[in-house]
Design an enzyme around this catalytic site. Sequence first.
Site, PDB file in Angstrom:
ATOM      1  N   THR A 175       0.725  -1.093   0.091  1.00 38.67           N
ATOM      2  CA  THR A 175      -0.081   0.045  -0.134  1.00 38.67           C
ATOM      3  C   THR A 175       0.853   1.264   0.081  1.00 38.67           C
ATOM      4  O   THR A 175       2.019   1.464   0.684  1.00 38.67           O
ATOM      5  CB  THR A 175      -0.828   0.039   1.342  1.00 38.67           C
ATOM      6  OG1 THR A 175      -1.748  -1.071   1.218  1.00 38.67           O
ATOM      7  CG2 THR A 175      -2.084   1.178   1.479  1.00 38.67           C
ATOM      8  N   GLY A 193       2.799  -2.670   8.317  1.00 39.58           N
ATOM      9  CA  GLY A 193       2.653  -3.252   9.590  1.00 39.58           C
ATOM     10  C   GLY A 193       4.367  -3.753   9.626  1.00 39.58           C
ATOM     11  O   GLY A 193       4.963  -4.272   9.050  1.00 39.58           O
ATOM     12  N   GLU A 239      -7.993  -6.387   4.077  1.00 42.62           N
ATOM     13  CA  GLU A 239      -8.596  -7.682   3.342  1.00 42.62           C
ATOM     14  C   GLU A 239      -9.782  -7.507   2.364  1.00 42.62           C
ATOM     15  O   GLU A 239     -10.671  -8.281   2.204  1.00 42.62           O
ATOM     16  CB  GLU A 239      -8.771  -9.012   4.155  1.00 42.62           C
ATOM     17  CG  GLU A 239      -7.401  -9.466   4.812  1.00 42.62           C
ATOM     18  CD  GLU A 239      -6.414 -10.020   3.773  1.00 42.62           C
ATOM     19  OE1 GLU A 239      -6.855 -10.540   2.528  1.00 42.62           O
ATOM     20  OE2 GLU A 239      -5.389  -9.791   4.122  1.00 42.62           O
TER      21      GLU A 239
END
Lengths: 671, 671
Positions: B134, B173, B420
Amino acid sequence: MTTNTAESISLERSKASFPIHEMEVFINGQMYVSKRNKVLKLLRAEPHIFDQKDTYFMSRTQKLEKSLSQEKRILELLSTDIPVIYMILDWPSPFELSRLMFMPTIEQQGTEEQKKAFLEPAQKYEIIGCYAQTEMGHGSNIRSLETTATFVEETDELEINSPTLTATKWWIGSLGMVSTHACLMTQLYVKGKHYGLFPVIVPIRSLKDHRPLPGVMVGDIGPKMGYNTMDNGFLRFNKVRVPRFNLLQKYIQVSRDGTVTRLSSADPRITYGTMVTARAGIVNDMGKKLAKAVTIAIRYTSVRRQFKKEGEPNAPETPVLDYDIVQYRLVPLLAKNYAMISISHEFMSEYAKTVSLIEQGDFSKLKEMHAISCGLKRWSSETTIYGIDTCRHASGGHGYSMFSGFNDLFTTVYPNIIWEGDNYVLAKQTAMYLVKAAHALQSNAALENNDSTLMIKKFFNSRQSYPWSGGASVKEFASNQLALMDLLGCKAVFLVKNLSEKIHSQGQNWEDSSIQSQHVATAHSEYIICLYFYRHTSKLPTNSPLRAILDVLFNITALSFILRNTGELYALPQESSLSRKQIIGLEEEYIKSIKAARKQAVPLVDAFGIPDEGLNSSLGKYDGNVYEDLMERALSEPLNAGSSGHNQLRTELFNNYIGPVLSNNSKSGSL
Amino acid sequence: MTTNTAESISLERSKASFPIHEMEVFINGQMYVSKRNKVLKLLRAEPHIFDQKDTYFMSRTQKLEKSLSQEKRILELLSTDIPVIYMILDWPSPFELSRLMFMPTIEQQGTEEQKKAFLEPAQKYEIIGCYAQTEMGHGSNIRSLETTATFVEETDELEINSPTLTATKWWIGSLGMVSTHACLMTQLYVKGKHYGLFPVIVPIRSLKDHRPLPGVMVGDIGPKMGYNTMDNGFLRFNKVRVPRFNLLQKYIQVSRDGTVTRLSSADPRITYGTMVTARAGIVNDMGKKLAKAVTIAIRYTSVRRQFKKEGEPNAPETPVLDYDIVQYRLVPLLAKNYAMISISHEFMSEYAKTVSLIEQGDFSKLKEMHAISCGLKRWSSETTIYGIDTCRHASGGHGYSMFSGFNDLFTTVYPNIIWEGDNYVLAKQTAMYLVKAAHALQSNAALENNDSTLMIKKFFNSRQSYPWSGGASVKEFASNQLALMDLLGCKAVFLVKNLSEKIHSQGQNWEDSSIQSQHVATAHSEYIICLYFYRHTSKLPTNSPLRAILDVLFNITALSFILRNTGELYALPQESSLSRKQIIGLEEEYIKSIKAARKQAVPLVDAFGIPDEGLNSSLGKYDGNVYEDLMERALSEPLNAGSSGHNQLRTELFNNYIGPVLSNNSKSGSL
């Protein structure tokens, strides 16, 4: 390639079909706009105190400290308009409950002598007070509060005591850190006799060093979901004595020898008045809070681009607000936000009429005002809280960042569904009023005329013809505001009638009616909201350039209520029912109105007039420079401090935890 | 007088109509129960590391530090079952994405040589990696990602670059604090030609001192609504070089002279498989998360008492769970929670069958699995997030305290509606599959047999008779599980048919179908949930003591779906429609089932088997000592430290802010 976000938002603004400033004054009122401009100047002059950007990185203690420093400065700068400044700072002040509850209670229930002793010092901030009612084990049902005040004749004192753990006062605002005094709700005992609940002023902390006084156990109840600059506290007494004088004496007096005189009993209608005012305040506040979230989400989704339209490979990506599923979630909120602010003006003016009637001894309007205030508090708090959530979700991943501005807003607004009457409990108040009115109508008893009873009278006996009767064309009645209100009224009265029948003919008790009460209260509120919204916009001249878009917002609001639960439409009795074709037609009209309003969405949120300081959001920036602001804020995250993003903290965490894992595990074969 | 809360909860437990431990094993599976017991022993042995009570008082940095110290210790103690330990600790680990994304990507897309170079060290925690896809400006539409990897023939390297601000990798993350390496999704360019998106392994921080490597700008993206022990980070490259070897080579190879060979193109069906697995994991996780909130709310509302029943002035106050409006909100959640956990077992077993077919080259089951996984991920995340919210609101004021346990839970679970696949986007995936199947059926094209297509086949041509036809008695069919499923199937297929007609006969495009897609996907999921739930409970012997209550929970779940939007029932075509009387009858049956399940509510939440450590909640304490625990936690609030609740911090805040206000304002006359 990314299209320039600042250009995108300018383009949206250039499409405004109405003068934005004129709309701003209409929706907020000139007085609010002026006050906001005034306090904004103060805030901007002292950014080292008032800039809120750094609050997203703060621990609770740091927030409390910042908030106390602001409160101190604000008291030096201002004596009025303090609520307006906190509307922009967007967090509660620890001194708030002294102003909002401690002082008003003494004002209402104290004698002149008591006002001199307690109210005047509070007004001068020589003492700070809180209002201590709720206990750990007792919230809604105040009759079961356990804290006692027992008259001690020997010393002419009251002995204050907390007999059990659950008697501990809990959730009391302004108590955990700041208060020196409490206005304490106690069960009064004189010579062994119980007289009920009365307020006593009790000093709790030393004015010299702020330590708890002997026998007083006081502290902060700990962190909450939000509202963490408020020091909600706990308070427990181990047989603490105060002078008899400290019992507020408007409704009861205890003489030196323990003779109790009830001077007047509090008119319950006065209590209603206090509650109506508090709830009107919530409606007004909710409108301004929701406007923050809607402003952020509309601005961001009009510059955020994702995917290209089918069959347009060379066009830039599409602003996400152009997708129907995004519009469908955000535009009705924008419309309801206009409704919410409009009705808060109308409600205030209805209530002002009520008060002036009360002053002439006429209480006839009060009950409906109370029923409406319960409903509007319910609707506005629920719409705002879950509306903020909708805005956050519609903003995608970045909505989850604190820099979006949605998250502190959400957690701070949240308790509004619980306090001043839990929303689920309030519904019963509204439903009871309406069922009583319907029953009076049916039994030919006296029934005052007001918006709610007129609604019942109009639709209770439903033999007449409706604008939608006989398969009328949806296109015609869907743009007729009075017809839409008729449909809402018809639906509401049908639900009232059903419940009234259950209660009055089938012996159902109110305890088993709380699910139906929710539906009744919601339907009634939706009717009243449209009625008030309609009245408010009707005050504009017919040729006002604001009218056209306000009419669209009205239609969206009304249709969203009508279509909220189409089962209620299908269930209407034959003579007032709509056909399946009409219901589907209304859904199509609803989508059309949403598409029409979408074109004015950015100008409409601009007209809320919330400064960037009030949004504290990367996504909602007025100039559209969303990504630049996100990066700037990330770089100011303390974890990223230091040159090239390395610093002492990182070195320590690496040396203590990350480094040892990296080197130890190279020897281990277990993983 | 307050009734003893510990006694109240024991009394609730004594009413269990089924063996709690047997239910626990049935609903969770023996394997999970054993693993949980195993890791619980480890946690309890080292409370100084693993006790989470103090986390409510921590700043983000303190939480990160605590989490890193736990991760370090966990890696010493365990090599498997790490997810189970985190399920109890209830926050994400900063190392998580190295395990969940970095390693699997290399496993799937790296050569043996690359696995040796990158995967093995990651497995030994000699390096820690993240998966960087992303970007700040690009989420769902990955084709428009901007980060480039350009082959540099002279030096046999790839040059990694972030050409714009919006190209900055964002939300990654395990990147903000811990990663040493990134698996970076880049647009690959070789000799001026663009080849599309491929992953490259890029070292980003020094293994020696963890400082960013030259040309790398990396940091933490700042605080979020929740999930703050995860170090989501940003990453930007200024022409950084890595060896050509670092391009993962399973699907593409670039030779020394820049010849590009596509070895095999990734079978999109494999990608589907990865997504299905990830979403199945979410359904499972959501079931366990919702169980925490439901456990807390059911236990608390069964010991929390407020008001007495009408006409019973001498009875103790009533547990709030006895009020219908509280039951009506909590008991259906409890039922759906049982459904959610049950279907996650069923879905896993369906998916295992799918995988074993795929291994034989048969992909026929995969598409339906994908459609179902989108729907169940959507339903489970939405039900859980707003279910936690419902539990919090039903718990009244104390629900707003961090000590309730609801609030960290809510904020941590929240991103599941976004990641997701955003829930609103996923609905389209499910709807497209169903519309395609309906269209195939109508055009007599080939159509595989599976649960979804069989549903379509059964209800597409609706001339048959239904269990509810001809005004059948509700009492009969409302307890017939197959009849309820028929009604759900009938409703779902009607919506599918409508949408298919719009798409295939009226030329509506999918972009304008997203609102309808939501309804279609939801209705289909509700059918599948009941089908899977039914299958799961059918595995019990018919004389099992668990059957009776599970049947009640099934009925509540099915009826809540049927009655969610009664407009959809009224809109059914004539031949399959219900009468108004039947619909009202179903509503009455629904309430009856809720009242029946309420009696078993505490035993049912006990059977979720969540230890107090996993709840971290005063309100949810197993022993019912709610108020004692609230007080104990408040006393451990750092603001209350010190003898008699006074301390250095309070002295400072008093001296700096409160004291000056108290003394200064006594001179000011302005207030």
